[in-house]
Design an enzyme around this catalytic site. Structure first.
Site, PDB file in Angstrom:
ATOM      1  N   GLU A  75       0.823  -1.219   0.000  1.00 40.19           N
ATOM      2  CA  GLU A  75       0.000   0.000   0.000  1.00 40.19           C
ATOM      3  C   GLU A  75       0.853   1.263   0.000  1.00 40.19           C
ATOM      4  O   GLU A  75       0.361   2.351   0.341  1.00 40.19           O
ATOM      5  CB  GLU A  75      -0.959   0.012   1.193  1.00 40.19           C
ATOM      6  CG  GLU A  75      -1.941  -1.141   1.267  1.00 40.19           C
ATOM      7  CD  GLU A  75      -2.977  -1.176   0.130  1.00 40.19           C
ATOM      8  OE1 GLU A  75      -2.910  -0.337  -0.785  1.00 40.19           O
ATOM      9  OE2 GLU A  75      -3.833  -2.085   0.171  1.00 40.19           O
ATOM     10  N   HIS A  93      -2.812   2.506   8.419  1.00 43.97           N
ATOM     11  CA  HIS A  93      -3.856   1.713   7.753  1.00 43.97           C
ATOM     12  C   HIS A  93      -4.049   0.412   8.526  1.00 43.97           C
ATOM     13  O   HIS A  93      -3.102  -0.344   8.731  1.00 43.97           O
ATOM     14  CB  HIS A  93      -3.477   1.416   6.307  1.00 43.97           C
ATOM     15  CG  HIS A  93      -4.306   0.335   5.680  1.00 43.97           C
ATOM     16  ND1 HIS A  93      -5.688   0.368   5.701  1.00 43.97           N
ATOM     17  CD2 HIS A  93      -3.966  -0.817   5.050  1.00 43.97           C
ATOM     18  CE1 HIS A  93      -6.144  -0.727   5.102  1.00 43.97           C
ATOM     19  NE2 HIS A  93      -5.127  -1.463   4.697  1.00 43.97           N
ATOM     20  N   HIS A  95      -6.909  -3.006   9.769  1.00 43.98           N
ATOM     21  CA  HIS A  95      -8.076  -3.843   9.456  1.00 43.98           C
ATOM     22  C   HIS A  95      -8.808  -4.091  10.775  1.00 43.98           C
ATOM     23  O   HIS A  95      -8.835  -5.214  11.275  1.00 43.98           O
ATOM     24  CB  HIS A  95      -7.643  -5.180   8.833  1.00 43.98           C
ATOM     25  CG  HIS A  95      -7.014  -5.079   7.486  1.00 43.98           C
ATOM     26  ND1 HIS A  95      -6.580  -6.176   6.770  1.00 43.98           N
ATOM     27  CD2 HIS A  95      -6.742  -4.002   6.697  1.00 43.98           C
ATOM     28  CE1 HIS A  95      -6.066  -5.785   5.615  1.00 43.98           C
ATOM     29  NE2 HIS A  95      -6.140  -4.474   5.546  1.00 43.98           N
ATOM     30  N   HIS A 155     -12.675  -3.763   3.523  1.00 43.83           N
ATOM     31  CA  HIS A 155     -11.220  -3.803   3.633  1.00 43.83           C
ATOM     32  C   HIS A 155     -10.738  -3.352   5.010  1.00 43.83           C
ATOM     33  O   HIS A 155     -10.173  -4.168   5.744  1.00 43.83           O
ATOM     34  CB  HIS A 155     -10.603  -2.949   2.515  1.00 43.83           C
ATOM     35  CG  HIS A 155      -9.114  -2.973   2.468  1.00 43.83           C
ATOM     36  ND1 HIS A 155      -8.410  -2.788   1.307  1.00 43.83           N
ATOM     37  CD2 HIS A 155      -8.182  -3.155   3.437  1.00 43.83           C
ATOM     38  CE1 HIS A 155      -7.115  -2.882   1.557  1.00 43.83           C
ATOM     39  NE2 HIS A 155      -6.962  -3.094   2.842  1.00 43.83           N
TER      40      HIS A 155
END
Ligand SMILES: [Zn+2]
Length: 218
Positions: A75, A93, A95, A155
């Site tokens: 990413e 980022h 999850h 996501h």
């Protein structure tokens, strides 16, 4: 060691903190932090709960590898895009369990708590795109416009800040608010705060001189 090189241990520590809090699992999720024209990022394929400073990769703003033996996160274009477009000092980022669950269902997380001023208000859900693609990065960058947080459909979640501590704190705040919304929605229709209420929050923060809390309002 370069200046961004000095960010390698704080970056590894941030990744371990996010894993310990359950916001990332196994090799999922990634973190970056900028110092000048260099960016320290988590490597692809590493277990974040056990990440060491030696595993952290340093790249230029163009993505070119400068330090470290591993390959940067898949990413990386997303991280570099957030840094370039919004002047972020750090990007997280994750999850996260509840935020990701909500991303399967909602198009926007309403502004249901005044602490969301730190995220810029209601949090958009970026459209689903394959991980690691320019299309994903493009949709997420649009969702972040005027915000410091977004959910990513089917996501996960993303936050950014001036530095690692702020970006990590916003990741925790976003998951807390997602949990709050989820619990409330289970028993009724959550009330959202309007623009007037949030303007009053910002005015109150100014009046109380809570400078450190005026994240998105300056
Ligand atoms: Zn991801």
């Amino acid at each position: 060691m370069s200046r961004a090189g000095s960010l390698r241990e704080p970056l590894a520590a941030a990744a371990r903190t996010l894993a310990a809090a359950g916001l990332v699992r196994a090799t999922s999720g990634n973190v970056s932090a900028r110092d000048g024209d260099r960016v320290a990022v988590t490597p692809t394929g590493a277990v974040l709960a056990e990440l060491t400073s030696e595993q952290v990769v340093v790249v230029g703003l163009d993505g070119a590898a400068l330090e470290g033996e591993g390959r940067p996160t898949s990413e990386l274009p997303l991280h570099l895009g957030v840094i370039e477009r919004f002047g972020a000092g750090a990007v997280v980022h994750t999850h996260p369990p509840v935020g990701t669950a909500l991303s399967l269902v909602i198009d926007e997380l309403p502004c249901v708590h005044y602490e969301m001023h730190a995220l810029g208000g209601a949090v958009r859900v970026a459209p689903y795109r394959t991980f690691g693609t320019p299309e994903l990065a493009e949709g997420v960058l649009d969702a972040l416009e005027g915000r410091s947080a977004a959910l990513m459909a089917n996501h996960g979640a993303i936050t950014f800040g001036d530095d690692l501590a702020q970006a990590v704190e916003r990741a925790h705040l976003l998951e807390w608010v997602c949990t709050l919304y989820w619990r409330a929605a289970a028993i009724g229709e959550p009330r959202a705060l309007g623009a007037d209420a949030m303007d009053a929050v910002r005015a109150q923060l100014h009046a109380k001189d809570y400078r450190s809390m005026l994240d998105m309002s300056g």
